[in-house]
Design an enzyme around this catalytic site. Structure first.
Site, mmCIF file in Angstrom:
data_model
loop_
_atom_site.group_PDB
_atom_site.id
_atom_site.type_symbol
_atom_site.label_atom_id
_atom_site.label_comp_id
_atom_site.label_asym_id
_atom_site.label_seq_id
_atom_site.Cartn_x
_atom_site.Cartn_y
_atom_site.Cartn_z
ATOM 1 C CG PHE A 140 109.700 44.051 114.800
ATOM 2 C CD1 PHE A 140 109.061 43.767 115.853
ATOM 3 C CD2 PHE A 140 108.784 44.736 114.299
ATOM 4 C CE1 PHE A 140 108.410 44.798 116.157
ATOM 5 C CE2 PHE A 140 107.713 45.005 113.745
ATOM 6 C CZ PHE A 140 106.942 45.226 115.309
ATOM 7 C CG ASP A 227 108.725 41.791 106.616
ATOM 8 O OD1 ASP A 227 108.683 43.494 105.943
ATOM 9 O OD2 ASP A 227 108.897 41.763 107.954
ATOM 10 C CE LYS A 256 108.016 50.364 108.602
ATOM 11 N NZ LYS A 256 107.113 51.341 110.266
#
Length: 406
Positions: A140, A227, A256
């Site tokens: 994702f 990532d 984040k």
């Protein structure tokens, strides 16, 4: 004092908000540390941390005044001008990662989008005018057209075709499959993966797999793009999850937890990728604004001063051990997995109902990949709070798995 186990009061409807989320009937009003309160005054232990965002918890006593001071000074300027805090944060990220330069944006999606542009330009600069990127099953990377094309979830793809071409997908942790795909697709210019898949179900890239990818990329002159949007910024007990494998990527998207609640994204690049982007190739209006940069600078400073990497490893280990002990031998429990304070409890059936049941018990969690209970709390989580999470969650999972399957 634990909140009573009663259903949450329903909050007013949202007729003017686009219905893109399946929300629980809860509206939060305030937070402190690892606890939040809803508009009805009910308290919850936050095991979700804004989905791995609230690194320092809520209303941190050193972060809040720093952000207040920045708001009162300068929130936004423009990338027409120098933003000194950008260099300060970039220098720190480079120091921590061993990489060379950083680009700042606003989110993980934007960071991953920038990484994909870097991969394509890397190929084009070498005369490859149809560059492809290797991605992985379970991945994702976001919900823009390009990043959802890199993502493996068919449900996210549905309704948004045609997808962006140029992605080759292989199984995670399978080096022979990687080599075979590279041989079959000579236009691949980069290998792109999450060091630990978050939305995919807390699936870890094995150390030997990461080391193998680094070796392959060096041999074939490819970019290794890791990532770390969800698993980075100390969540596993190191600054970046790939550091457990003793390697460095060429491109590393972050977001984040870097701003502990303030929107921020970054792409940090090593020497192979540091000079690919030049003026005019990429940009952003809000990225690198002084408020976001101050949030990043202060977050990393507080993490260092308070030893939160070692703390996350210790308390995460305690929580994982408590979950394993409480769920050992329970039919329907597949695995308790993850590292530090990025943990998943994988079950053998869809378990979305546990979101509301946990909230009714005073605990906030998420369910990802339909069958995995995900815990990504603030890195300030105490041992006592970790024990509380396990004490609430284990009985809920046991009761759920004891129910007859439809």
């Amino acid at each position: 004092m634990n909140a009573p186990v009663v259903p949450s009061a329903v909050v007013p409807s949202e007729p003017h908000v686009m219905q893109t989320y399946g929300r629980l009937p809860i509206a939060l009003a305030r937070g402190e540390g690892c606890w939040v309160w809803d508009v009805n005054g009910r308290r919850y232990l936050d095991g979700l941390g804004g989905i791995a965002v609230n690194t320092l918890g809520h209303a941190h006593p050193r972060l809040v005044p720093a952000l207040q001071a920045q708001v009162a000074t300068l929130m936004h300027s423009s990338n027409y001008y120098h933003v000194p805090l950008q260099e300060q944060l970039a220098a720190k990220l480079c120091e921590l990662s061993g990489l060379d330069v950083a680009f700042f944006c606003n989110s993980g999606l934007e960071a991953n989008e920038a990484a994909l542009k870097i991969a394509r330009k890397f190929g084009n600069d070498r005369g490859n005018h149809a560059p492809e990127v290797m991605v992985f099953e379970g991945a994702f990377h976001g919900r823009s057209i390009a990043t959802l094309s890199a993502t493996a979830n068919p449900k996210i793809h549905a309704g948004f075709g045609p997808l962006v071409p140029g992605f080759v997908r292989v199984p995670l942790n399978d080096l022979p499959a990687v080599e075979a795909a590279l041989d079959a697709h000579p236009n691949i210019t980069a290998i792109f993966l999450e060091t630990i898949q978050g939305e995919g179900g807390i699936n870890e890239s094995r150390i030997e797999f990461l080391q193998g990818l680094r070796r392959i990329c060096d041999q074939r002159d490819l970019l290794l793009m890791l990532d770390e949007v969800q698993c980075g910024i100390g969540r596993t007990g190191k600054w970046f999850a790939h550091q457990w494998a003793g390697i460095r990527p060429d491109v590393m998207p972050l977001a984040k937890g870097l701003g502990s609640g303030v929107p921020i994204g970054a792409v940090v690049c090593g020497p192979r990728a540091a000079k690919i982007m030049q003026p005019g190739n990429h940009g952003t209006t809000f990225g690198g604004n002084p408020l976001a940069m101050r949030a990043g600078v202060e977050t990393l400073k507080i993490m260092e001063e308070d030893g939160l990497l070692a703390h996350a490893e210790k308390v995460g280990g305690e929580l994982k051990a408590a979950l394993k002990a409480g769920l050992e031998g329970v039919p329907g429990v597949v695995e308790v997995r993850g590292q530090g304070l990025m943990l998943g409890v994988a079950l053998d059936r869809p378990c979305g109902v546990l979101l509301q049941r946990a909230a009714d018990a005073g605990l906030m969690i998420s369910v990802t990949a339909e069958r995995v209970v995900r815990l990504v709390p603030a890195l300030i989580l105490s041992s006592e709070e970790a024990a509380q999470i396990a004490a609430i969650l284990v009985p809920l999972i046991k009761a759920f798995l004891a129910e007859p399957q439809a």
